[in-house]
Design an enzyme around this catalytic site. Structure first.
Site, PDB file in Angstrom:
ATOM      1  N   CYS A 132     -26.060   3.608   2.511  1.00 46.08           N
ATOM      2  CA  CYS A 132     -26.649   3.238   1.108  1.00 46.08           C
ATOM      3  C   CYS A 132     -27.808   4.417   0.700  1.00 46.08           C
ATOM      4  O   CYS A 132     -28.126   4.733  -0.448  1.00 46.08           O
ATOM      5  CB  CYS A 132     -27.216   1.829   0.947  1.00 46.08           C
ATOM      6  SG  CYS A 132     -25.889   0.798   1.351  1.00 46.08           S
ATOM      7  N   CYS A 182     -26.420   7.464  -0.656  1.00 47.32           N
ATOM      8  CA  CYS A 182     -25.589   7.200  -1.724  1.00 47.32           C
ATOM      9  C   CYS A 182     -25.890   7.501  -3.141  1.00 47.32           C
ATOM     10  O   CYS A 182     -26.889   6.662  -3.470  1.00 47.32           O
ATOM     11  CB  CYS A 182     -24.780   5.769  -1.419  1.00 47.32           C
ATOM     12  SG  CYS A 182     -23.603   5.271  -2.769  1.00 47.32           S
ATOM     13  N   LYS A 236       0.858  -1.287   0.017  1.00 50.23           N
ATOM     14  CA  LYS A 236      -0.039   0.118   0.004  1.00 50.23           C
ATOM     15  C   LYS A 236       0.918   1.259   0.118  1.00 50.23           C
ATOM     16  O   LYS A 236       0.625   2.242  -0.797  1.00 50.23           O
ATOM     17  CB  LYS A 236      -0.922  -0.132   1.096  1.00 50.23           C
ATOM     18  CG  LYS A 236      -1.746   0.860   1.316  1.00 50.23           C
ATOM     19  CD  LYS A 236      -1.628   2.089   2.402  1.00 50.23           C
ATOM     20  CE  LYS A 236      -2.480   3.161   2.328  1.00 50.23           C
ATOM     21  NZ  LYS A 236      -2.331   4.373   3.208  1.00 50.23           N
ATOM     22  N   CYS A 262     -24.759  -0.390  -7.576  1.00 45.59           N
ATOM     23  CA  CYS A 262     -24.128  -1.286  -6.698  1.00 45.59           C
ATOM     24  C   CYS A 262     -24.978  -2.516  -6.059  1.00 45.59           C
ATOM     25  O   CYS A 262     -25.948  -2.359  -5.522  1.00 45.59           O
ATOM     26  CB  CYS A 262     -24.092  -0.399  -5.138  1.00 45.59           C
ATOM     27  SG  CYS A 262     -23.141  -1.245  -3.895  1.00 45.59           S
ATOM     28  N   CYS A 311     -19.484   5.035   2.186  1.00 48.25           N
ATOM     29  CA  CYS A 311     -19.452   3.454   2.159  1.00 48.25           C
ATOM     30  C   CYS A 311     -18.596   3.040   3.259  1.00 48.25           C
ATOM     31  O   CYS A 311     -17.670   2.209   2.896  1.00 48.25           O
ATOM     32  CB  CYS A 311     -18.939   3.054   0.693  1.00 48.25           C
ATOM     33  SG  CYS A 311     -19.140   1.279   0.150  1.00 48.25           S
TER      34      CYS A 311
END
Length: 328
Positions: A296, A299, A214, A305, A289
């Site tokens: 949701c 969103c 990362k 999704c 999220c």
DNA sequence: GTCCAGAGGA
DNA sequence: TCCTCCGGAC
């Protein structure tokens, strides 16, 4: 503001995406040496030989370098099919981030970074990337500021100062004891092996203590303006799986690790999105999220999704244990 | 008390 | 594959 550095990355990305031949202009956009790499990837990550986890996966040299300039390159870069509506999804997330008045990047790297000597700027990018992991943004910023005020953002200075001082200055970033110790070791390696600069390849960055995939990819992007791969953290990993953007090869199962996500995502996501996707999804992942009980309802991309409104709270090994304990 | 979040060690 | 490292938000 990191926006400045992001600006330069964008310049590079646009040129890389639109050039059809490798020109000096394109080449000059890289501040770093270009290392042609062809990597055979292994199943298990080992500190010495690693890039990723999907066995047999190979990258063409031009793909790794960031150029889609020859004939076969496009096919190679796009050997996996893109999920439907991915552009609309990214667009929607971008809009949400703007309305939430968030910084597009989610990270502030060195307001004075542009005035620094390139070598020092790169070292400070490495140091702040290290501090930023598993740590809230404002905490990282404070720690970085304190290091800078004490002239401790160069390999030379960190190498000379004692670990206890670093520890006190970076407190309370996550895992500050280990990070202080790693920072000392890293500074010494940079000094001895790289003349005070930082390594310029993923492989060499991964050899530094406390630097995993990362951070290695983040540092390649921010430090060297060289997009070798996507910086996949827990947010990118989670969200890509929720969106159904990645899966284990030949199955519909979720990818198991961020590394598996990175390799899979790189198979279809156009290169110009590789650098911006991390800050974008990190912001989205923290506000909307979220890992537990994603929002949701608010969103804007929930219609795209497959996991919307049905994400069951992922049961961690810890809570599984406590549930088991209660049963017994 | 639980979870967050990457890396490394057992 | 699981545990540990950390303070702090919840």
């Amino acid at each position: 503001m990191f926006g400045l550095s992001l600006g330069s990355i964008n310049v590079f990305l646009i040129s890389a995406a639109t050039k059809t031949t490798l020109t000096t202009t394109t080449r000059s956009c890289f501040s770093s040496k270009i290392h042609p790499v062809s990597v055979t990837v292994r199943k298990k990550r080992s500190k010495n030989s690693v890039l990723s986890q999907i066995e047999g996966q190979k990258f063409a040299t031009h793909e790794i370098e960031g150029f889609a300039y020859n004939k076969g390159a496009k096919e190679l870069a796009q050997h996996s099919e893109s999920p439907a509506y991915w552009k609309k999804v990214l667009e929607g997330i971008r809009k949400m981030s703007c309305s939430a008045d968030e910084t597009a990047d989610g990270r502030e790297f060195d307001k004075e970074a542009d005035t620094l000597d390139p070598k020092e700027r790169r070292f400070s990018v490495l140091a702040s990337s290290l501090l930023s992991s598993q740590t809230k943004e404002h905490v990282t910023d404070g720690a970085t500021q304190r290091l800078r005020q004490n002239g401790l953002l160069t390999a030379d200075a960190i190498d000379k100062v004692d670990e206890e001082t670093i520890k006190k200055l970076i407190y309370p970033v996550g895992f500050y004891t280990r990070k202080a110790s790693n920072l000392k070791k890293i500074a010494n390696i940079c000094l001895v092996k790289y003349g005070g600069d930082i390594p310029s390849t993923i492989e060499e960055l991964l050899l530094l203590p406390g630097v995993g995939p990362k951070i290695a990819h983040l540092v390649m992007i921010l430090g060297w303006n060289n997009v070798q791969g996507i910086c996949v953290d827990t947010h990118v990993h989670r969200i890509c799986n929720r969106l159904g953007w990645v899966s284990r090869s030949d199955t519909k199962q979720k990818t198991l690790t961020p590394e598996e996500t990175r390799v899979t995502l790189q198979q279809w996501l156009p290169r110009e999105e590789w650098a911006p996707i991390n800050p974008l999804l990190v912001g989205f992942g923290r506000t909307t999220c979220t890992p537990l009980r994603p929002h949701c309802g608010e969103c804007a991309i929930s219609r795209f999704c497959p996991s919307a409104f049905k994400v069951t709270p992922s049961t961690s090994s810890k809570s599984k244990k406590s549930i088991l304990k209660k049963k017994l």
